[in-house]
Design a protein around this motif. Structure first.
Motif, short mmCIF file in Angstrom:
data_model
loop_
_atom_site.label_atom_id
_atom_site.label_comp_id
_atom_site.label_asym_id
_atom_site.label_seq_id
_atom_site.Cartn_x
_atom_site.Cartn_y
_atom_site.Cartn_z
N ILE A 143 6.88 22.63 32.57
CA ILE A 143 7.09 23.76 31.63
C ILE A 143 5.81 24.05 30.85
CG2 ILE A 143 8.10 22.47 29.64
CD1 ILE A 143 9.93 24.99 29.34
N SER A 147 4.75 27.86 31.37
CA SER A 147 4.97 28.74 30.22
C SER A 147 3.64 29.16 29.58
CB SER A 147 5.84 28.04 29.17
OG SER A 147 5.16 26.91 28.66
N LYS A 150 3.94 30.17 26.16
CA LYS A 150 5.00 31.15 25.86
C LYS A 150 6.37 30.47 25.84
CE LYS A 150 2.30 35.03 27.34
NZ LYS A 150 1.94 35.92 28.42
N TYR A 152 9.17 30.65 27.87
CA TYR A 152 9.96 30.27 29.05
C TYR A 152 9.05 29.85 30.21
CZ TYR A 152 13.73 32.68 26.59
OH TYR A 152 14.66 33.07 25.65
N ASP A 162 13.52 29.19 35.02
CA ASP A 162 14.44 29.11 33.88
C ASP A 162 15.88 29.15 34.38
OD1 ASP A 162 12.55 29.37 31.48
OD2 ASP A 162 11.96 31.07 32.73
N TRP A 195 12.78 24.64 24.75
CA TRP A 195 13.22 25.58 25.78
C TRP A 195 14.75 25.54 25.93
CZ3 TRP A 195 15.56 23.98 30.41
CH2 TRP A 195 15.74 24.97 31.37
#
Ligand SMILES: N[C@@H](CCC(=O)N[C@@H](CS)C(=O)NCC(=O)O)C(=O)O
Length: 231
Positions: A143, A147, A150, A152, A162, A195
């Protein structure tokens, strides 16, 4: 009848693979008819539509051949509705990388939970728990990479990974509650934890992640029909 109501989904509420398809249908605002299946007594429609694996989800799209397998279904939906919330990145290498991690999640990470259920004895279970913890740490690295600061895996909004990982959150919470296994925590997997909270309250996910009772019923059904291995 418009194109959007021609879609039917054969599934069972507690299945993360079915929830995965529901997430994408919601993200893309596609109307569909949901047909609940009893896996302890599979319908003719299920057996006829997925004679190879005899599993849900199965997408029935108008008069086209039935489409099984959640990843294949969500990619198909992404291709036929490319303009509404695309989930796969447009760059071929990024797409391939997303698929690599989806394959890791489906073929290695999530099956460990079923392995944990089936493994007899405390010692054997501890070995599997350790593998789950190691797996979650790999996902933490993933992740961070995808990501890129960011919210997601998909960046500013929900993307393919996701959806692929998010559908398992009901089950990871279930295991945390019933099997005393902390899969995602603040120290080891801080980004995944953030997340998780974000996905949990995302509009498209909210109404599809099954509640604890649904998961418990499904878990008990598994214990009867696919009991843990003998010690
Ligand atoms: N690889 C499949 C897995 C689907 C799957 O395992 N479905 C389960 C429900 S969670 C099922 O239908 N099981 C019936 C059985 O094993 O007989 C996918 O991604 O769709």
């Amino acid at each position: 009848m418009g194109k959007r109501s021609e879609i039917k989904l054969l599934g069972t509420d507690a299945s993360p693979y079915v929830n995965r398809v529901q997430f994408v249908l919601n993200l893309k605002s596609i109307e569909y008819e949901y047909i609940e299946e009893n896996l302890a007594c599979k319908s003719e429609l299920l057996l006829k539509s997925n004679p190879v694996y005899k599993k849900v989800p199965i997408l029935l799209h108008a008069n086209k051949p039935p489409l099984p397998e959640s990843l294949i279904i969500i990619e198909y939906l992404d291709e036929i509705y490319p303009d509404i919330h695309p989930i796969l990145p447009s760059n071929p290498l990024d797409r391939a990388d997303n698929r690599f991690w989806a394959s890791y999640i489906d073929n290695k990470f999530f099956p460990l939970f079923e392995e944990l259920r089936q493994t007899p004895g405390k010692e054997g279970k501890e070995v599997i728990k350790k593998q789950i913890i190691e797996g979650s740490e790999l996902l933490e690295e993933a992740i961070v990479k995808f990501s890129n600061g960011k919210a997601y895996f998909g960046g500013d909004d929900v993307g393919y990974l996701d959806v692929v990982l998010g559908c398992f959150l009901g089950w990871t919470k279930f295991f945390e509650k019933h099997i005393e296994l902390k899969v995602i925590d603040e120290l080891r997997t801080p980004k995944l934890l953030e997340w998780t909270n974000r996905i949990w309250s995302h509009e498209a996910f909210k109404n599809t992640i099954p509640g604890n009772e649904t998961l418990l019923d499904f878990y008990m059904m598994l214990q009867i029909h696919k009991p843990p291995r003998a010690a």
